[in-house]
Design a protein around this motif. Structure first.
Motif, short mmCIF file in Angstrom:
data_model
loop_
_atom_site.label_atom_id
_atom_site.label_comp_id
_atom_site.label_asym_id
_atom_site.label_seq_id
_atom_site.Cartn_x
_atom_site.Cartn_y
_atom_site.Cartn_z
N GLN A 1 0.86 -1.18 0.00
CA GLN A 1 0.00 0.00 0.00
C GLN A 1 0.90 1.23 0.00
O GLN A 1 1.27 1.74 1.03
N SER B 1 -14.57 4.09 8.49
CA SER B 1 -13.96 3.58 7.25
C SER B 1 -13.35 4.71 6.43
O SER B 1 -12.38 4.51 5.71
N ASP B 2 -13.90 5.89 6.55
CA ASP B 2 -13.41 7.00 5.73
C ASP B 2 -12.75 8.11 6.53
O ASP B 2 -12.53 9.21 6.01
N TYR C 1 -11.18 9.33 3.47
CA TYR C 1 -11.28 8.45 2.29
C TYR C 1 -10.04 7.57 2.16
O TYR C 1 -9.55 7.32 1.06
N ASP C 2 -9.53 7.09 3.30
CA ASP C 2 -8.32 6.26 3.27
C ASP C 2 -8.50 4.95 2.53
O ASP C 2 -7.54 4.36 2.04
N THR C 3 -9.72 4.47 2.48
CA THR C 3 -9.97 3.19 1.81
C THR C 3 -10.04 3.34 0.29
O THR C 3 -10.07 2.36 -0.43
N ARG C 4 -10.09 4.55 -0.17
CA ARG C 4 -10.17 4.77 -1.62
C ARG C 4 -8.77 5.02 -2.20
O ARG C 4 -7.82 5.23 -1.46
N ARG C 5 -8.71 5.00 -3.49
CA ARG C 5 -7.40 5.20 -4.13
C ARG C 5 -6.88 6.60 -3.91
O ARG C 5 -5.68 6.81 -3.72
N SER D 1 -7.07 9.83 -1.47
CA SER D 1 -7.52 10.29 -0.15
C SER D 1 -6.90 11.65 0.15
O SER D 1 -6.01 12.12 -0.58
N LYS E 1 -2.85 6.40 -4.09
CA LYS E 1 -2.28 5.06 -3.88
C LYS E 1 -2.05 4.38 -5.23
O LYS E 1 -2.99 4.19 -6.00
N HIS F 1 -2.59 -0.47 -4.00
CA HIS F 1 -3.67 -0.26 -3.06
C HIS F 1 -3.82 -1.43 -2.08
O HIS F 1 -4.63 -1.39 -1.17
#
Lengths: 212, 192
Positions: free
Chosen positions: A30, A114-115, A153-157, A159, A202, A205
């Motif tokens: 990551q 999650s975000d 938005y860490d879970t997205r590409r 952030s 990222k 990812h």
């Protein structure tokens, strides 16, 4: 001027630690490009007349690891940043003090949702260049700061992050000279303060787990 | 054509060449030079709210390099710093009574000494060449902090309050200098 003899050792340890973490994980990691803007200033106990903050920038690479199996919300972020900091003094003409640092933030990241995540840690920096004549003789080559930040938005590409870096080591070792020219002790002062806002993209990812 | 190019290049070289020393800005007040002991050939001070600097404007035919002149006397030494205030020529001089100086190595005896500029042990003078005003010190000090015999470097600080013959008072504050291989005039000047 007395220089801290441990400066180089700390830098070497930081680089070694980052390299160890980088190469001890799988190749698909990551990893991310990061880049953003800084509002940079210094804190001081001596009177710096007409001091103002300056706008600058940072960019570099970020690596994120998940070291604890039972604590998926907790991760470690290591970054390798080109960090531009400084300040200015406004007299008849403006005097800009610009410092280019190679920075190695080591952050503990905790995902609240999650975000939304929060981070805290330290940033070790090495002064690589400055616009000040003989600046590397004037200012300390090593800088350390505490980092507090958040990202979304860490879970997205893509952030976003914002953080404040609060310098704890003095940039300057100098003399205190009065109007008559008496040397009244030494100054160990000027500490960086930097507010950063940026984007993280990222390019790998996949999560890095440091456990089986 | 080549001849003209050569002449123009020479003129530009003389005209644009920098006569400045190495000005390292003071990290607290960047208008002043930082106190250094490197032989940067630079000096600076506040004259009331104005800034006196050792840099003198360069001209095509004149080389006004930042310079410090040492003028040895029988029982004293004169240090003359050439410079400018608001780009107008102004010099600062110090008359220091004490041991005789005939060569640079003799300055070692002055290292670390603070000379009071009270008119008895020493005197500071600010010459405003533009108005021909001469301000003589009433109080203050000259501190020759560092003398490097090997590299021929002298560094120090100064500050004094001075008055001219009309009664106008000025304050020279936060003065500092750092010179390498200052010019020493060989002969003694009795008229000074």
């Amino acid at each position: 001027m007395k220089r801290n003899i441990f400066d180089h050792r700390i830098t070497v340890i930081a680089i070694t630690l980052i390299c160890f973490l980088m190469f001890s994980v799988r190749s698909k990691a990551q990893m991310a490009f990061v880049g953003g803007v800084n509002i940079s200033d210094v804190r001081s106990t001596v009177l710096l007349q007409n001091k103002n903050a300056i706008a600058s920038y940072q960019w570099g690479l970020s690596f994120q690891y998940f070291p604890f199996k039972r604590l998926e919300n907790v991760s470690v972020i290591n970054e390798f940043l080109f960090n531009h900091k400084g300040y200015m003094q406004d007299f008849e003409t403006d005097y800009h003090f610009r410092f280019n640092y190679l920075s190695f933030p080591i952050l503990i990241n905790y995902s609240l949702f999650s975000d939304l995540s929060i981070q805290s840690g330290v940033e070790l920096s090495k002064l690589s260049s400055t616009n000040v004549t003989q600046g590397r003789r004037t200012y300390n080559n090593f800088d350390m700061g505490l980092v507090f930040g958040m990202s979304c938005y860490d879970t997205r590409r893509v952030s976003f992050y914002s953080r404040i870096t609060y310098g704890i080591t003095p940039m300057l070792d100098y003399y205190r000279i009065d109007d008559l020219g008496n040397f009244a002790g030494e100054i160990h002062d000027l500490k960086n303060v930097c507010i950063s806002v940026g984007v993280k993209f990222k390019f790998c990812h996949e999560k890095i787990h440091l456990y089986r | 054509m080549k001849k003209y190019t050569y002449i123009v290049s020479l003129l530009l070289m003389f005209g644009l060449s920098s006569c400045e020393g190495i000005f390292v800005p003071d990290p607290i007040d960047p208008r002043l030079p930082k106190y250094t002991e490197e032989g940067n050939d630079v000096a600076g001070a506040f004259v009331d709210d104005l800034f006196w600097k050792s840099v003198v404007e360069c001209h095509f035919s004149v080389t006004d390099e930042p310079q410090l002149m040492l003028l040895p006397q029988k029982d004293s030494l004169i240090l003359r710093f050439y410079g400018s205030t608001l780009d107008k020529s102004a010099s600062i001089e110090f008359y220091l009574k004490g041991s005789k100086v005939t060569q640079f190595s003799d300055l070692a005896a002055w290292e670390g000494k603070k000379i009071l500029l009270n008119g008895i042990s020493g005197c500071g003078i600010y010459n405003d060449d533009e108005t021909s005003s001469v301000f003589r010190s009433q109080s203050g000090q000259f501190y020759l902090k560092h003398v490097d015999i090997t590299r021929k470097i002298i560094s120090g600080t100064f500050g004094f309050t001075a008055i001219d013959n009309t009664g106008k008072i000025i304050k020279i504050k936060s003065g500092r200098f750092d010179y390498c291989d200052p010019k020493i005039r060989g002969e003694s000047r009795e008229d000074e």
